[in-house]
Design a protein around this motif. Structure first.
Motif, PDB file in Angstrom:
ATOM      1  N   ASN A 371       0.857  -1.186   0.000  1.00  0.00           N
ATOM      2  CA  ASN A 371       0.000   0.000   0.000  1.00  0.00           C
ATOM      3  C   ASN A 371       0.898   1.242   0.000  1.00  0.00           C
ATOM      4  O   ASN A 371       1.062   1.914   1.020  1.00  0.00           O
ATOM      5  N   LYS A 372       1.496   1.527  -1.151  1.00  0.00           N
ATOM      6  CA  LYS A 372       2.536   2.558  -1.228  1.00  0.00           C
ATOM      7  C   LYS A 372       2.047   3.941  -0.793  1.00  0.00           C
ATOM      8  O   LYS A 372       2.807   4.727  -0.235  1.00  0.00           O
ATOM      9  N   GLU A 373       0.785   4.250  -1.048  1.00  0.00           N
ATOM     10  CA  GLU A 373       0.264   5.571  -0.704  1.00  0.00           C
ATOM     11  C   GLU A 373       0.101   5.756   0.801  1.00  0.00           C
ATOM     12  O   GLU A 373       0.138   6.878   1.299  1.00  0.00           O
ATOM     13  N   THR A 374      -0.087   4.663   1.526  1.00  0.00           N
ATOM     14  CA  THR A 374      -0.412   4.785   2.954  1.00  0.00           C
ATOM     15  C   THR A 374       0.597   4.119   3.883  1.00  0.00           C
ATOM     16  O   THR A 374       0.495   4.261   5.103  1.00  0.00           O
ATOM     17  N   PHE A 375       1.581   3.394   3.338  1.00  0.00           N
ATOM     18  CA  PHE A 375       2.510   2.624   4.177  1.00  0.00           C
ATOM     19  C   PHE A 375       3.154   3.474   5.269  1.00  0.00           C
ATOM     20  O   PHE A 375       3.240   3.067   6.434  1.00  0.00           O
ATOM     21  N   LEU A 376       3.612   4.673   4.919  1.00  0.00           N
ATOM     22  CA  LEU A 376       4.312   5.513   5.892  1.00  0.00           C
ATOM     23  C   LEU A 376       3.364   6.259   6.830  1.00  0.00           C
ATOM     24  O   LEU A 376       3.798   7.089   7.633  1.00  0.00           O
ATOM     25  N   GLN A 377       2.076   5.934   6.756  1.00  0.00           N
ATOM     26  CA  GLN A 377       1.122   6.486   7.723  1.00  0.00           C
ATOM     27  C   GLN A 377       1.034   5.611   8.978  1.00  0.00           C
ATOM     28  O   GLN A 377       0.340   5.949   9.932  1.00  0.00           O
ATOM     29  N   ASN A 378       1.748   4.475   8.973  1.00  0.00           N
ATOM     30  CA  ASN A 378       1.765   3.586  10.132  1.00  0.00           C
ATOM     31  C   ASN A 378       2.568   4.196  11.279  1.00  0.00           C
ATOM     32  O   ASN A 378       3.354   5.125  11.074  1.00  0.00           O
ATOM     33  N   PRO A 379       2.408   3.667  12.503  1.00  0.00           N
ATOM     34  CA  PRO A 379       3.293   4.084  13.601  1.00  0.00           C
ATOM     35  C   PRO A 379       4.757   3.833  13.228  1.00  0.00           C
ATOM     36  O   PRO A 379       5.071   2.873  12.513  1.00  0.00           O
ATOM     37  N   GLN A 380       5.652   4.695  13.700  1.00  0.00           N
ATOM     38  CA  GLN A 380       7.080   4.588  13.388  1.00  0.00           C
ATOM     39  C   GLN A 380       7.889   4.720  14.678  1.00  0.00           C
ATOM     40  O   GLN A 380       7.609   5.598  15.500  1.00  0.00           O
ATOM     41  N   ARG A 429       8.722  12.234  11.617  1.00  0.00           N
ATOM     42  CA  ARG A 429       8.181  11.074  10.910  1.00  0.00           C
ATOM     43  C   ARG A 429       8.609  11.039   9.443  1.00  0.00           C
ATOM     44  O   ARG A 429       8.815  12.073   8.808  1.00  0.00           O
ATOM     45  N   LEU A 430       8.708   9.824   8.927  1.00  0.00           N
ATOM     46  CA  LEU A 430       9.031   9.619   7.512  1.00  0.00           C
ATOM     47  C   LEU A 430       7.792   9.859   6.659  1.00  0.00           C
ATOM     48  O   LEU A 430       6.687   9.433   7.019  1.00  0.00           O
ATOM     49  N   HIS A 431       8.010  10.503   5.494  1.00  0.00           N
ATOM     50  CA  HIS A 431       6.886  10.755   4.592  1.00  0.00           C
ATOM     51  C   HIS A 431       7.178  10.371   3.145  1.00  0.00           C
ATOM     52  O   HIS A 431       6.281  10.441   2.305  1.00  0.00           O
ATOM     53  N   ASN A 432       8.424   9.988   2.856  1.00  0.00           N
ATOM     54  CA  ASN A 432       8.803   9.734   1.467  1.00  0.00           C
ATOM     55  C   ASN A 432       9.686   8.493   1.396  1.00  0.00           C
ATOM     56  O   ASN A 432      10.716   8.414   2.073  1.00  0.00           O
ATOM     57  N   MET A 433       9.302   7.518   0.579  1.00  0.00           N
ATOM     58  CA  MET A 433      10.044   6.265   0.473  1.00  0.00           C
ATOM     59  C   MET A 433      11.454   6.472  -0.084  1.00  0.00           C
ATOM     60  O   MET A 433      12.352   5.673   0.175  1.00  0.00           O
ATOM     61  N   GLU A 434      11.658   7.552  -0.850  1.00  0.00           N
ATOM     62  CA  GLU A 434      12.970   7.795  -1.454  1.00  0.00           C
ATOM     63  C   GLU A 434      14.039   8.129  -0.426  1.00  0.00           C
ATOM     64  O   GLU A 434      15.228   8.016  -0.704  1.00  0.00           O
ATOM     65  N   THR A 435      13.625   8.565   0.757  1.00  0.00           N
ATOM     66  CA  THR A 435      14.602   9.005   1.757  1.00  0.00           C
ATOM     67  C   THR A 435      15.089   7.876   2.651  1.00  0.00           C
ATOM     68  O   THR A 435      15.901   8.097   3.539  1.00  0.00           O
TER      69      THR A 435
END
Length: 635
Positions: A371-380, A429-435
């Motif tokens: 779920n690429k659009e929402t994956f980084l919306q999880n707890p971190q 928090r992380l917001h971008n998979m490229e980073t």
């Protein structure tokens, strides 16, 4: 202090009752609702107290033993196997069965007992009465071989109370019950997938790891997947499919007789198991009456306690165990004490929730990386590895849903997690998979606990616990173990907060991520000896430094940093230095404007001397990527 389940305090309740006024538990009544929610037992059930079942009842008869237990008619071999494991560890069962001497039948008997379970990070004290379900005067669930011993039946009743009724205990995982007895961390091993029996070196290492876990107080169980066969059908060598076995010993046994055995020092790894039925054993090599026992001396046989009886306990070779069983659970009792002669771990515990919200910045159930659009919306959860390299153990446990079986629910969520490497100075928090750089990932299973053991180099990391599907809500506990303090903490904020002094000192206008992949150092003679390059990335008043790469003209850094910048026009610099026995040598730098419209792909830049952009070239190049956004939650 343990928490009193449903606010029932054992000491207070016992004072209110005696032999003439026996306790009857209103929270778990002697009715059908405490027995089942769907499938009733096969017969007319009568609830009886131990004194009505036999004469002279006791909690323990001649102590506690893994041989005490037999499974009843409910399919809870997993729980019985866990009880057998518990009986081997006095430091554990004395915690689960508190005040056990005081709870014995004597003049203080009042029909009330209590047991303790480690549930989702805390010890829970569960009070019960001693009315037990019987058919034709016989116990129908877990029972001891001695008909006047009742610790296992009462323990099972307390566990059934926790989860609503006895039927809720049908079908489960031995490792889960062991966790509830101890607070252990469960490492699930897929024996079928790993094929240890086919690789001797791999098998030898696995045995040493298993033996080490056993000697450190670990609890081990194993089972065989039915794989198309009927549940609880038997294999040709006497093992039962779809059935949990407790491991009761792990040993390297000396072969031979007398002095010859001593000097030859030839050994074989063996493992002892117990069937919760109290019968039906392995019939292959090293079984009770097999000819293999003639290979070892009488003294060694005596030390192993060999009994030729169908009591459910048997030995087998480690190779045969790896070949015939498909799954194993190793429950590690993590030593976090600073005063210990054994390996001790630094533990970080975090509790969290997967919660749904329409605002992407507030949603916390984004699902797995599919779920690429929402994956980084999880707890971190951020943590640091401060050693050159460290073994990291991660355990993700979801809250047990077994109690909801009565409502037709109760299935576990498919859960897992991913470990990513992030910028060395990441605080938000992380917001971008490229980073980020993905380092390790678990599988996703509807298991109560997922576990991973991994080796990580020095750096900063984020572990992201997720459900497989997006927008699935639930609660979880994340435990992380490292050799030294990891500073593990949840990332809550998305960007820097405005403060009362913000108007005076300003607020970030853009966010910039810099990733340096590698460098090429042009050195006279191309001699790498003594060249220990490292990076310093600077932005405004901040700077970060990488670790030095020893003796290299082509260092691979894979190093990144992130900056929230107030002065957009002020450039960033990436400098390359060499650490030469404390005497730092400048090797060159690049200056970056860091504008949002700059090139964002990996680029190779010429190193320059200090000064303006037109400064002299230095021998060497550096490969990096820079991302800048005026949206502070973009990276």
């Amino acid at each position: 202090m343990p928490v009193a389940y449903r606010n029932q305090h054992y000491a207070e309740l016992k004072k209110q009752h005696n032999k003439e006024n026996l306790f009857e538990d209103p929270e778990f009544p002697a009715t059908n609702s405490s027995l089942y929610y769907k499938k009733p037992p096969p017969g007319v059930v009568q609830w009886k107290r131990p004194g009505e079942i036999c004469e002279n009842p006791h909690l323990f008869v001649e102590g506690i033993s893994s041989h005490d237990l037999n499974q009843g008619i409910v399919g809870n071999c997993w729980f019985v196997a866990a009880c057998a494991c518990l009986a081997l560890k006095s430091n554990l069962w004395e915690k689960v069965i508190p005040d056990w001497k005081e709870q014995e039948w004597d003049s203080n008997y009042a029909g009330i007992f209590h047991f303790r379970f480690w549930i989702f990070g805390e010890w829970i004290d569960v009070v019960i009465d001693d009315r037990l379900p019987t058919i034709n005067g016989q116990l129908i669930y877990c029972q001891s071989k001695q008909n006047n011993e009742f610790w296992s039946a009462l323990l099972e009743k307390a566990y059934a109370k926790l989860f609503g009724c006895y039927e809720s205990l049908a079908g489960g995982n031995t490792g889960d019950a062991v966790v509830d007895f101890s607070g252990a961390v469960v490492e699930a091993i897929d024996l079928q997938k790993e094929k240890y029996y086919a690789d001797q070196n791999k098998q030898d290492k696995f045995f040493e790891d298993l033996l080490k876990a056993w000697n450190r107080g670990g609890i081990i169980s194993s089972s065989i997947k039915p794989q198309g066969f009927r549940l609880e059908s038997r294999t040709d060598n006497g093992l039962v499919r779809g059935h949990a076995y407790s491991v009761t010993d792990v040993k390297r046994v000396r072969l031979g007789h007398g002095l010859r055995a001593y000097f030859k020092n030839e050994t074989i790894p063996l493992i002892r198991l117990r069937n919760p039925w109290g019968k039906t054993e392995w019939t292959g090599a090293w079984s009770d009456s097999s000819e293999e026992w003639s290979k070892i001396g009488e003294t060694e046989r005596g030390n192993l306690g060999i009994t030729v009886a169908d009591d459910g306990e048997f030995w087998m070779s480690f190779t045969d165990w790896c070949k015939n069983f498909t799954d194993a659970d190793i429950c590690h009792l993590m030593n976090t004490s600073l005063i210990s002669t054994e390996k001790n771990w630094n533990e970080a515990v975090n509790f969290g929730k997967w919660t749904r919200h329409s605002d992407p910045l507030l949603n916390r159930c984004g699902g797995c990386i599919n779920n690429k659009e929402t994956f980084l919306q999880n707890p971190q959860y951020l943590f640091d590895v401060t050693k050159e390299s460290d073994e990291v153990l991660i355990s993700l446990q979801q809250k047990d849903r077994r109690i909801y079986r009565k409502e037709g629910q109760g299935d576990n969520l498919d859960i897992g997690f991913r470990v990513v490497k992030v910028e060395v100075n990441r605080k938000y928090r992380l917001h971008n998979m490229e980073t980020l750089k993905s380092m390790h990932k678990s599988t996703f299973l509807p298991a109560r606990m997922m576990f991973m053991r991994c080796e990580l180099p020095k750096g900063r990391y984020v572990v992201i616990p997720t459900t497989f599907d997006a927008f699935m809500e639930g609660e979880f506990m994340l435990r992380l173990y490292t050799d030294v303090d990891s500073g593990c903490r949840e990332l809550v904020k998305d960007k820097p907060q405005t403060k009362c002094w913000t108007p005076l000192f300003g607020y970030p206008q853009v966010v910039t991520h810099i990733y340096v992949d590698r460098a090429e150092i042009g050195q006279q003679g191309d001699q790498a000896e003594g060249i220990n390059p490292y990076l310093i990335i600077s932005c405004e008043s901040q700077s970060v430094k990488s670790i030095a790469k020893k003796n290299s003209l082509t260092p691979e850094f894979q190093f990144s940093a992130i900056f929230f910048r107030k002065k957009v026009r002020e450039p960033l610099t990436v400098q390359l230095w060499s650490d030469d026995l404390g005497s730092d040598k400048f090797l060159g730098q690049v200056t970056l404007s860091g504008r949002p419209d700059d090139v964002s792909h990996l680029q190779q830049l010429q190193l320059k001397n200090k000064g303006s952009k037109e400064a002299d070239n230095m021998p060497g190049k550096i490969a990096l990527r820079i991302l800048t956004s005026d949206e502070l939650t973009a990276l």
